[in-house]
Design a protein around this motif. Structure first.
Motif, PDB file in Angstrom:
ATOM      1  N   SER A 126       1.306   0.178  -7.523  1.00  0.00           N
ATOM      2  CA  SER A 126       2.766   0.114  -7.483  1.00  0.00           C
ATOM      3  C   SER A 126       3.279   0.244  -6.049  1.00  0.00           C
ATOM      4  CB  SER A 126       3.384   1.178  -8.395  1.00  0.00           C
ATOM      5  OG  SER A 126       3.060   2.473  -7.941  1.00  0.00           O
ATOM      6  N   LEU A 127       2.582   0.985  -5.205  1.00  0.00           N
ATOM      7  CA  LEU A 127       2.972   1.037  -3.792  1.00  0.00           C
ATOM      8  C   LEU A 127       2.822  -0.340  -3.167  1.00  0.00           C
ATOM      9  CD1 LEU A 127       1.370   4.418  -2.655  1.00  0.00           C
ATOM     10  CD2 LEU A 127       3.799   3.867  -2.522  1.00  0.00           C
ATOM     11  N   ALA A 128       1.723  -1.035  -3.499  1.00  0.00           N
ATOM     12  CA  ALA A 128       1.503  -2.371  -2.935  1.00  0.00           C
ATOM     13  C   ALA A 128       2.547  -3.359  -3.444  1.00  0.00           C
ATOM     14  CB  ALA A 128       0.093  -2.862  -3.293  1.00  0.00           C
ATOM     15  N   PHE A 129       2.775  -3.351  -4.755  1.00  0.00           N
ATOM     16  CA  PHE A 129       3.689  -4.327  -5.355  1.00  0.00           C
ATOM     17  C   PHE A 129       5.139  -4.060  -4.922  1.00  0.00           C
ATOM     18  CE2 PHE A 129       6.030  -5.994  -9.181  1.00  0.00           C
ATOM     19  CZ  PHE A 129       5.781  -7.334  -8.917  1.00  0.00           C
ATOM     20  N   GLY A 130       5.552  -2.803  -4.999  1.00  0.00           N
ATOM     21  CA  GLY A 130       6.923  -2.452  -4.616  1.00  0.00           C
ATOM     22  C   GLY A 130       7.195  -2.760  -3.153  1.00  0.00           C
ATOM     23  N   SER A 131       6.243  -2.421  -2.291  1.00  0.00           N
ATOM     24  CA  SER A 131       6.428  -2.692  -0.870  1.00  0.00           C
ATOM     25  C   SER A 131       6.510  -4.186  -0.608  1.00  0.00           C
ATOM     26  CB  SER A 131       5.275  -2.104  -0.056  1.00  0.00           C
ATOM     27  OG  SER A 131       5.200  -0.714  -0.237  1.00  0.00           O
ATOM     28  N   ALA A 132       5.693  -4.967  -1.339  1.00  0.00           N
ATOM     29  CA  ALA A 132       5.690  -6.418  -1.130  1.00  0.00           C
ATOM     30  C   ALA A 132       7.030  -7.032  -1.539  1.00  0.00           C
ATOM     31  CB  ALA A 132       4.551  -7.066  -1.916  1.00  0.00           C
ATOM     32  N   LEU A 133       7.595  -6.557  -2.642  1.00  0.00           N
ATOM     33  CA  LEU A 133       8.895  -7.092  -3.075  1.00  0.00           C
ATOM     34  C   LEU A 133       9.995  -6.720  -2.091  1.00  0.00           C
ATOM     35  CD1 LEU A 133       8.986  -6.435  -6.938  1.00  0.00           C
ATOM     36  CD2 LEU A 133       8.268  -8.483  -5.731  1.00  0.00           C
TER      37      LEU A 133
ATOM     38  N   THR B 173       2.138  12.887 -20.937  1.00  0.00           N
ATOM     39  CA  THR B 173       1.274  12.484 -19.832  1.00  0.00           C
ATOM     40  C   THR B 173       2.123  12.255 -18.584  1.00  0.00           C
ATOM     41  OG1 THR B 173       1.468  10.190 -20.481  1.00  0.00           O
ATOM     42  CG2 THR B 173      -0.480  11.367 -21.247  1.00  0.00           C
ATOM     43  N   THR B 174       1.479  12.339 -17.433  1.00  0.00           N
ATOM     44  CA  THR B 174       2.165  12.124 -16.165  1.00  0.00           C
ATOM     45  C   THR B 174       1.684  10.813 -15.553  1.00  0.00           C
ATOM     46  OG1 THR B 174       2.289  14.488 -15.843  1.00  0.00           O
ATOM     47  CG2 THR B 174       2.621  13.125 -13.903  1.00  0.00           C
ATOM     48  N   ILE B 175       2.645   9.937 -15.262  1.00  0.00           N
ATOM     49  CA  ILE B 175       2.286   8.659 -14.643  1.00  0.00           C
ATOM     50  C   ILE B 175       2.861   8.660 -13.235  1.00  0.00           C
ATOM     51  CG2 ILE B 175       2.222   6.161 -14.985  1.00  0.00           C
ATOM     52  CD1 ILE B 175       3.517   6.762 -17.772  1.00  0.00           C
ATOM     53  N   ALA B 176       1.983   8.778 -12.238  1.00  0.00           N
ATOM     54  CA  ALA B 176       2.449   8.817 -10.854  1.00  0.00           C
ATOM     55  C   ALA B 176       2.503   7.395 -10.298  1.00  0.00           C
ATOM     56  CB  ALA B 176       1.522   9.686 -10.016  1.00  0.00           C
ATOM     57  N   GLY B 177       3.679   6.978  -9.835  1.00  0.00           N
ATOM     58  CA  GLY B 177       3.838   5.635  -9.273  1.00  0.00           C
ATOM     59  C   GLY B 177       4.869   5.637  -8.169  1.00  0.00           C
ATOM     60  N   TYR B 178       4.971   4.494  -7.467  1.00  0.00           N
ATOM     61  CA  TYR B 178       5.934   4.364  -6.364  1.00  0.00           C
ATOM     62  C   TYR B 178       7.350   4.456  -6.938  1.00  0.00           C
ATOM     63  CZ  TYR B 178       8.102   2.289  -2.154  1.00  0.00           C
ATOM     64  OH  TYR B 178       8.857   2.038  -1.033  1.00  0.00           O
ATOM     65  N   LEU B 179       8.113   5.410  -6.447  1.00  0.00           N
ATOM     66  CA  LEU B 179       9.434   5.657  -7.035  1.00  0.00           C
ATOM     67  C   LEU B 179      10.378   4.471  -6.880  1.00  0.00           C
ATOM     68  CD1 LEU B 179      11.642   6.548  -4.585  1.00  0.00           C
ATOM     69  CD2 LEU B 179      10.158   8.535  -4.549  1.00  0.00           C
ATOM     70  N   ALA B 180      10.123   3.603  -5.908  1.00  0.00           N
ATOM     71  CA  ALA B 180      10.977   2.422  -5.719  1.00  0.00           C
ATOM     72  C   ALA B 180      10.946   1.528  -6.953  1.00  0.00           C
ATOM     73  CB  ALA B 180      10.515   1.630  -4.500  1.00  0.00           C
ATOM     74  N   LEU B 181       9.753   1.383  -7.556  1.00  0.00           N
ATOM     75  CA  LEU B 181       9.632   0.534  -8.729  1.00  0.00           C
ATOM     76  C   LEU B 181      10.279   1.179  -9.945  1.00  0.00           C
ATOM     77  CD1 LEU B 181       6.146  -1.211  -8.829  1.00  0.00           C
ATOM     78  CD2 LEU B 181       8.371  -2.203  -8.350  1.00  0.00           C
ATOM     79  N   TYR B 182      10.118   2.515 -10.075  1.00  0.00           N
ATOM     80  CA  TYR B 182      10.785   3.203 -11.175  1.00  0.00           C
ATOM     81  C   TYR B 182      12.296   2.994 -11.082  1.00  0.00           C
ATOM     82  CZ  TYR B 182       6.434   5.738 -12.242  1.00  0.00           C
ATOM     83  OH  TYR B 182       5.155   6.078 -12.586  1.00  0.00           O
ATOM     84  N   ALA B 183      12.828   3.124  -9.859  1.00  0.00           N
ATOM     85  CA  ALA B 183      14.274   2.966  -9.673  1.00  0.00           C
ATOM     86  C   ALA B 183      14.689   1.519  -9.949  1.00  0.00           C
ATOM     87  CB  ALA B 183      14.664   3.376  -8.254  1.00  0.00           C
ATOM     88  N   LEU B 184      13.828   0.571  -9.590  1.00  0.00           N
ATOM     89  CA  LEU B 184      14.154  -0.840  -9.845  1.00  0.00           C
ATOM     90  C   LEU B 184      14.211  -1.123 -11.351  1.00  0.00           C
ATOM     91  CD1 LEU B 184      14.701  -3.693  -8.725  1.00  0.00           C
ATOM     92  CD2 LEU B 184      12.244  -4.096  -8.769  1.00  0.00           C
ATOM     93  N   ILE B 185      13.330  -0.460 -12.109  1.00  0.00           N
ATOM     94  CA  ILE B 185      13.342  -0.654 -13.560  1.00  0.00           C
ATOM     95  C   ILE B 185      14.656  -0.118 -14.146  1.00  0.00           C
ATOM     96  CG2 ILE B 185      12.226   0.065 -15.723  1.00  0.00           C
ATOM     97  CD1 ILE B 185       9.546  -0.037 -14.075  1.00  0.00           C
ATOM     98  N   VAL B 186      15.091   1.045 -13.666  1.00  0.00           N
ATOM     99  CA  VAL B 186      16.381   1.603 -14.096  1.00  0.00           C
ATOM    100  C   VAL B 186      17.504   0.607 -13.761  1.00  0.00           C
ATOM    101  CG1 VAL B 186      18.068   3.441 -13.635  1.00  0.00           C
ATOM    102  CG2 VAL B 186      15.628   3.995 -13.805  1.00  0.00           C
TER     103      VAL B 186
ATOM    104  N   THR C 101      -5.484  -8.477  -6.792  1.00  0.00           N
ATOM    105  CA  THR C 101      -5.370  -7.272  -5.957  1.00  0.00           C
ATOM    106  C   THR C 101      -4.578  -6.137  -6.592  1.00  0.00           C
ATOM    107  OG1 THR C 101      -3.369  -8.041  -4.834  1.00  0.00           O
ATOM    108  CG2 THR C 101      -5.474  -8.647  -3.834  1.00  0.00           C
ATOM    109  N   LEU C 102      -3.857  -6.401  -7.684  1.00  0.00           N
ATOM    110  CA  LEU C 102      -3.013  -5.331  -8.226  1.00  0.00           C
ATOM    111  C   LEU C 102      -3.658  -4.591  -9.405  1.00  0.00           C
ATOM    112  CD1 LEU C 102       0.583  -6.781  -7.913  1.00  0.00           C
ATOM    113  CD2 LEU C 102      -0.556  -5.104  -6.478  1.00  0.00           C
ATOM    114  N   TRP C 103      -4.931  -4.804  -9.615  1.00  0.00           N
ATOM    115  CA  TRP C 103      -5.624  -4.125 -10.694  1.00  0.00           C
ATOM    116  C   TRP C 103      -6.830  -3.399 -10.104  1.00  0.00           C
ATOM    117  CZ3 TRP C 103      -3.894  -2.570 -15.066  1.00  0.00           C
ATOM    118  CH2 TRP C 103      -4.764  -2.190 -16.094  1.00  0.00           C
TER     119      TRP C 103
END
Lengths: 502, 64
Positions: free
Chosen positions: A245-252, A458-471, B17-19
């Motif tokens: 999610s850090l990679a994907f969020g940063s890329a977007l 359960t705890t799902i740790a991810g890039y907060l930018a993507l969580y905020a984008l989903i909201v 790359t995302l998996w």
């Protein structure tokens, strides 16, 4: 004074002179905003390659990512897939944005949003987000400079070492004010030459002195495992989502920052951008090797009190003094170029989209350029303020915070390039929800980028930018449905389908 | 099948790359680099090549 100090001082001085001389490049009328801010939209493939490279690969690449590798191990390497998948995305989206911007004379993303949605408040929101998001990114550049200047020996006393980044910063502001985008574009050539020389020398000399790459990885693994907060050179399954999610969020987020938009729009054609998407990944390889230097620092047994100084320490240990001067100059210039473009990009937003909204009757081009110049200085000061006030564990968290904010304009800007179906008022509500969510999560984790989302035990740790984008997207979709159902006017659209394709 | 079909190629790097479960492992190593590292480096180059292919295939004959 060592030979390294002299080399460092000379190079930084030469670059400053070049920044001021850039005002004469092509004899432009620098009172016009698109000449000052976009270099007249005339840059070809090669100039754009240097400019985009200089703009996107910053102190983030030279200091922050290696520092994260040094301090936390494998997680830092999310930056490699990030700076890889960004390009196929940009290939499609940004050539479309360039086309509509050229056709309709846009200088910023907010210009597009104003025409597309006929909504001034949404335009203001997009512009303000750009200005705010770029400030932590500028703060990251200043921290990169500070780490190096303190070590370069140019400052005879401790007080002077603290003051030196401020001096570099004032010079940066002065030539940005004078020359506009031509300053970083011309300095980018010098910057890239210095960076490539430094990194190639580093990856040849340092691993060889440390007994080869296999040994570097093994030693880094041992050092990371023994750290107070143990790390590893391979990500563990619980961190997979954070990594991706850090990679994907940063890329977007990468190309909707104001400084990326500024560089994209300065290209002379959409083809220049598309070709650069195949050429820019060369810098990503550089980024990957720089990150590995963080492991070299571990293998060399460097104990840095501050992870950001691991790479400068490594250079001082393995390079001759004069070459340390070259390497340090590379890092400082590598931070100055993007900081200048960031200031210009944010100033464009401020002058074109925020001031104009409040002062619509004044004559446009002259006042916009004059205020853009002054605002570039204001934005740089904002960066300085953040750098001195917020102290996250790793400098990279500054950039990740900026990313979380800028990603909230994604629905209006990027989805807006393809569809007009989202209601402007709904986009505005989505934006507000996303900004609040991103800021709240950032504050609650003390400005770390990974947020532990607790759902169903359960705890799902991810890039907060993507969580905020989903909201953000959920709100935008929900309210679009609600507004359409209640018949609330969706506003006009000044763009035509033919504006988007060449 | 029109030129637009070429754009589907651009999805491949995202899947590759995302998996992380695909590649978060140390073997097989290459030149001392664990798999996790050389795999991601390889995708930098492969992605650039894919973008180049799509660029060449979708380019308009007279424009750019």
């Amino acid at each position: 004074m060592t030979s390294g100090t002299i080399v460092f001082g000379t190079l930084v001085l030469a670059v400053t002179v070049l920044g001021f001389l850039a005002a004469r490049w092509g004899h432009p009328n620098l009172n016009r905003l698109d000449e000052w801010a976009l270099g007249g939209r005339r840059f070809g493939t090669i100039v754009s390659w240097f400019l985009l490279g200089g703009d996107l690969y910053t102190a983030y690449t030279f200091i922050a990512v290696p520092a994260l590798a040094y301090g936390a191990g494998a997680l830092a390497f999310f930056a490699v897939p990030y700076a890889t998948i960004a390009y196929p995305f940009v290939f499609l989206v940004m050539s479309r944005f360039w086309t509509v911007a050229k056709r309709r004379g846009y200088v910023t993303t907010a210009d597009f949003v104003r025409d597309r949605y006929g909504n001034r408040v949404l335009e203001l929101a997009v512009a303000a987000t750009g200005v705010i998001a770029v400030m932590p990114y500028i703060a990251l550049q200043l921290i990169g400079m500070q780490v190096v200047i303190e070590r370069a020996g140019v400052a005879p006393t401790h007080a002077a070492a603290v003051l030196a980044p401020v001096v570099a910063f004032v010079l940066l502001a002065a030539y940005t004010f004078t020359s506009g985008l031509r300053a970083p574009a011309s300095i980018a050539f010098v910057k890239d030459a210095l960076i490539y020389i430094t990194v190639i020398a580093a990856i040849i000399i340092i691993p060889a002195r440390l007994g080869g790459w296999a040994h570097v990885f093994a030693a880094a693994q041992t050092a990371l495992a023994a750290a107070p907060k143990p790390g590893s050179i391979l990500p563990a399954p619980p961190s997979y989502l954070a990594y991706a999610s850090l990679a994907f969020g940063s890329a977007l987020a990468l190309f909707i920052y104001p400084h990326s938009i500024t560089s994209v729009l300065s290209a002379k054609s959409a083809g220049v951008i598309r070709r650069n998407c195949a050429l820019l990944p060369l810098y990503t390889l550089l980024l990957g090797f720089l990150a590995l230097l963080g492991y070299c620092a571990l293998a060399a047994g460097i104990h840095a009190s501050n992870p950001q100084s691991a790479i400068p320490d490594l250079f001082e240990r393995y390079f001759p003094s004069w070459f340390v001067g070259v390497a340090f100059a590379a890092i400082v210039v590598g931070a100055l170029v993007p900081a200048a473009i960031m200031a210009i990009g944010a100033a464009n937003l401020f002058a074109s989209n925020i001031l104009r909204t409040f002062r619509p009757n004044e004559e446009r081009p002259a006042i916009e350029t004059r205020s853009a110049r002054i605002l570039a200085l204001v934005v740089l000061c904002g960066g300085l303020l953040i750098a001195t006030r917020i102290k996250p564990a790793f400098a990279i968290d500054f950039q990740l915070l900026g990313g979380a904010w800028i990603l909230q304009i994604f629905p209006a800007v990027v989805l807006g390039l393809y569809t007009r179906r989202l209601h402007p008022q709904a986009l505005l509500l989505g934006w507000a929800a996303g900004m609040l969510a991103a800021t709240w999560m950032a504050v609650s984790t003390n400005f770390s980028a990974v947020f532990p989302l607790r759902a169903g035990g359960t705890t799902i740790a991810g890039y907060l930018a993507l969580y905020a984008l989903i909201v953000n997207l959920a709100c935008a979709a929900l309210f679009t449905w609600a507004f359409n159902a209640t018949g609330i006017e969706a506003g006009g659209d000044l763009t035509a389908p033919s504006d988007y394709t060449a | 099948m029109g030129k637009r079909a070429w754009y589907w190629l651009l999805l491949i790097p995202f899947v590759a790359t995302l998996w992380p479960p695909f590649y978060a492992r140390s073997k097989p190593a290459l030149f001392g680099f664990p798999f996790f590292y050389w795999y991601q480096f390889a995708w930098v180059i492969l992605t650039a090549l894919l973008v180049l292919v799509v660029y060449l295939a979708t380019r308009e004959p007279h424009g750019d």
